[in-house]
Design a protein around this motif. Structure first.
Motif, PDB file in Angstrom:
ATOM      1  N   LYS A   3       0.851  -1.183   0.000  1.00 12.52           N
ATOM      2  CA  LYS A   3       0.000   0.000   0.000  1.00 12.52           C
ATOM      3  C   LYS A   3       0.895   1.244   0.000  1.00 12.52           C
ATOM      4  O   LYS A   3       2.006   1.210   0.517  1.00 12.52           O
ATOM      5  N   PRO A   4       0.398   2.348  -0.576  1.00 12.89           N
ATOM      6  CA  PRO A   4       1.174   3.592  -0.553  1.00 12.89           C
ATOM      7  C   PRO A   4       1.511   3.980   0.884  1.00 12.89           C
ATOM      8  O   PRO A   4       0.708   3.793   1.796  1.00 12.89           O
ATOM      9  N   TRP A   5       2.709   4.504   1.064  1.00 15.77           N
ATOM     10  CA  TRP A   5       3.172   4.861   2.415  1.00 15.77           C
ATOM     11  C   TRP A   5       4.075   6.082   2.336  1.00 15.77           C
ATOM     12  O   TRP A   5       4.575   6.436   1.268  1.00 15.77           O
ATOM     13  N   LYS A   6       4.264   6.731   3.468  1.00 15.89           N
ATOM     14  CA  LYS A   6       5.147   7.903   3.555  1.00 15.89           C
ATOM     15  C   LYS A   6       6.265   7.610   4.534  1.00 15.89           C
ATOM     16  O   LYS A   6       6.056   6.957   5.560  1.00 15.89           O
ATOM     17  N   HIS A   7       7.454   8.102   4.212  1.00 12.13           N
ATOM     18  CA  HIS A   7       8.593   7.969   5.119  1.00 12.13           C
ATOM     19  C   HIS A   7       8.707   9.263   5.906  1.00 12.13           C
ATOM     20  O   HIS A   7       8.592  10.350   5.367  1.00 12.13           O
ATOM     21  N   SER A   8       8.917   9.130   7.192  1.00 13.03           N
ATOM     22  CA  SER A   8       9.103  10.308   8.038  1.00 13.03           C
ATOM     23  C   SER A   8      10.461  10.216   8.710  1.00 13.03           C
ATOM     24  O   SER A   8      10.714   9.234   9.416  1.00 13.03           O
TER      25      SER A   8
ATOM     26  N   GLN B 286      19.140   8.330  -0.688  1.00 13.17           N
ATOM     27  CA  GLN B 286      19.037   7.853   0.696  1.00 13.17           C
ATOM     28  C   GLN B 286      18.250   6.549   0.750  1.00 13.17           C
ATOM     29  O   GLN B 286      18.608   5.630   1.497  1.00 13.17           O
ATOM     30  N   LEU B 287      17.185   6.454  -0.041  1.00 16.61           N
ATOM     31  CA  LEU B 287      16.397   5.231  -0.107  1.00 16.61           C
ATOM     32  C   LEU B 287      17.258   4.071  -0.600  1.00 16.61           C
ATOM     33  O   LEU B 287      17.235   2.981  -0.029  1.00 16.61           O
ATOM     34  N   MET B 288      18.032   4.308  -1.639  1.00 17.92           N
ATOM     35  CA  MET B 288      18.900   3.255  -2.186  1.00 17.92           C
ATOM     36  C   MET B 288      19.943   2.819  -1.161  1.00 17.92           C
ATOM     37  O   MET B 288      20.249   1.637  -1.045  1.00 17.92           O
TER      38      MET B 288
ATOM     39  N   PRO C 135      11.165  -4.620   5.375  1.00 20.86           N
ATOM     40  CA  PRO C 135      10.592  -3.284   5.558  1.00 20.86           C
ATOM     41  C   PRO C 135      10.000  -2.770   4.250  1.00 20.86           C
ATOM     42  O   PRO C 135      10.442  -3.154   3.160  1.00 20.86           O
ATOM     43  N   LYS C 136       9.014  -1.902   4.347  1.00 22.97           N
ATOM     44  CA  LYS C 136       8.350  -1.371   3.154  1.00 22.97           C
ATOM     45  C   LYS C 136       9.329  -0.708   2.202  1.00 22.97           C
ATOM     46  O   LYS C 136       9.157  -0.769   0.991  1.00 22.97           O
ATOM     47  N   TYR C 137      10.387  -0.073   2.753  1.00 25.53           N
ATOM     48  CA  TYR C 137      11.280   0.677   1.881  1.00 25.53           C
ATOM     49  C   TYR C 137      12.095  -0.193   0.927  1.00 25.53           C
ATOM     50  O   TYR C 137      12.649   0.314  -0.039  1.00 25.53           O
ATOM     51  N   VAL C 138      12.161  -1.499   1.152  1.00 30.00           N
ATOM     52  CA  VAL C 138      12.840  -2.354   0.170  1.00 30.00           C
ATOM     53  C   VAL C 138      11.860  -2.862  -0.884  1.00 30.00           C
ATOM     54  O   VAL C 138      12.275  -3.403  -1.909  1.00 30.00           O
TER      55      VAL C 138
ATOM     56  N   SER D  91       8.939  -0.896  -2.000  1.00 33.33           N
ATOM     57  CA  SER D  91       8.362   0.186  -2.802  1.00 33.33           C
ATOM     58  C   SER D  91       8.936   1.519  -2.335  1.00 33.33           C
ATOM     59  O   SER D  91       9.549   1.608  -1.279  1.00 33.33           O
ATOM     60  N   GLU D  92       8.684   2.531  -3.145  1.00 35.87           N
ATOM     61  CA  GLU D  92       9.138   3.874  -2.792  1.00 35.87           C
ATOM     62  C   GLU D  92       8.050   4.590  -2.009  1.00 35.87           C
ATOM     63  O   GLU D  92       6.856   4.391  -2.278  1.00 35.87           O
ATOM     64  N   PRO D  93       8.445   5.446  -1.078  1.00 34.15           N
ATOM     65  CA  PRO D  93       7.427   6.218  -0.354  1.00 34.15           C
ATOM     66  C   PRO D  93       6.784   7.251  -1.286  1.00 34.15           C
ATOM     67  O   PRO D  93       7.408   7.681  -2.270  1.00 34.15           O
ATOM     68  N   THR D  94       5.573   7.645  -0.980  1.00 34.73           N
ATOM     69  CA  THR D  94       4.866   8.619  -1.822  1.00 34.73           C
ATOM     70  C   THR D  94       5.458  10.013  -1.682  1.00 34.73           C
ATOM     71  O   THR D  94       5.254  10.859  -2.540  1.00 34.73           O
ATOM     72  N   ASN D  95       6.195  10.253  -0.598  1.00 36.40           N
ATOM     73  CA  ASN D  95       6.764  11.577  -0.360  1.00 36.40           C
ATOM     74  C   ASN D  95       8.272  11.624  -0.644  1.00 36.40           C
ATOM     75  O   ASN D  95       8.992  12.436  -0.084  1.00 36.40           O
ATOM     76  N   LEU D  96       8.750  10.762  -1.536  1.00 37.78           N
ATOM     77  CA  LEU D  96      10.163  10.743  -1.915  1.00 37.78           C
ATOM     78  C   LEU D  96      10.526  12.076  -2.579  1.00 37.78           C
ATOM     79  O   LEU D  96       9.788  12.562  -3.434  1.00 37.78           O
ATOM     80  N   ILE D  97      11.645  12.654  -2.158  1.00 41.46           N
ATOM     81  CA  ILE D  97      12.057  13.922  -2.760  1.00 41.46           C
ATOM     82  C   ILE D  97      13.221  13.682  -3.712  1.00 41.46           C
ATOM     83  O   ILE D  97      14.006  12.746  -3.531  1.00 41.46           O
ATOM     84  N   GLY D  98      13.316  14.518  -4.709  1.00 41.74           N
ATOM     85  CA  GLY D  98      14.374  14.375  -5.710  1.00 41.74           C
ATOM     86  C   GLY D  98      15.737  14.727  -5.143  1.00 41.74           C
ATOM     87  O   GLY D  98      15.865  15.560  -4.241  1.00 41.74           O
ATOM     88  N   ASP D  99      16.770  14.098  -5.677  1.00 40.35           N
ATOM     89  CA  ASP D  99      18.141  14.419  -5.282  1.00 40.35           C
ATOM     90  C   ASP D  99      18.501  15.797  -5.851  1.00 40.35           C
ATOM     91  O   ASP D  99      18.167  16.101  -6.978  1.00 40.35           O
ATOM     92  N   SER D 100      19.195  16.600  -5.023  1.00 39.72           N
ATOM     93  CA  SER D 100      19.557  17.926  -5.539  1.00 39.72           C
ATOM     94  C   SER D 100      20.966  17.983  -6.063  1.00 39.72           C
ATOM     95  O   SER D 100      21.736  17.138  -5.962  1.00 39.72           O
TER      96      SER D 100
END
Length: 112
Positions: free
Chosen positions: A20-25, A32-34, A98-101, A103-112
């Motif tokens: 299910k869709p999820w958010k990382h806090s 960072q996810l990788m 863990p969920k992060y392995v 799927s990606e969280p819905t609030n993933l931010i782009g690398d700057s």
């Protein structure tokens, strides 16, 4: 007739589905996810279970649903949670992902 049930014979008949869709806090970047995923897969086998099952789960986590189902079925993985967060091997060892392995969280931010 035997073929139709054979894919379910090794597991409990539970079909894999996307988490299910999820958010990382707090929010994290793709890099960072990788890094979190790499750290998990590098250390997971040290917490118990069989390496070949961890390898199968790692492969399934990165595959599309059809291939992931084939991987867990052929490895004899018993899927407790359809999103693969809780699985067992045929000897009863528990594997928690863990969920992060998966799927990606819905609030993933782009690398700057």
């Amino acid at each position: 007739m035997g073929c139709a049930g054979s894919s379910q014979a090794k597991g409990d008949g539970k079909k894999i589905r996307k988490p299910k869709p999820w958010k990382h806090s707090p929010q994290i970047t793709k890099s960072q996810l990788m890094q979190m995923r790499d750290e998990f897969w590098d250390t997971a086998p040290h917490y118990g279970g069989r390496k070949e099952i961890w390898d199968a789960l790692h492969a399934a986590a990165g595959a599309d649903l059809t291939l992931a189902q084939a991987i867990v079925d052929s490895a004899g993985v018993i899927v407790q949670s359809a999103d693969l967060t809780v699985c067992y091997d045929e000897r009863g060892a528990k594997y928690e992902l863990p969920k992060y392995v998966l799927s990606e969280p819905t609030n993933l931010i782009g690398d700057s």
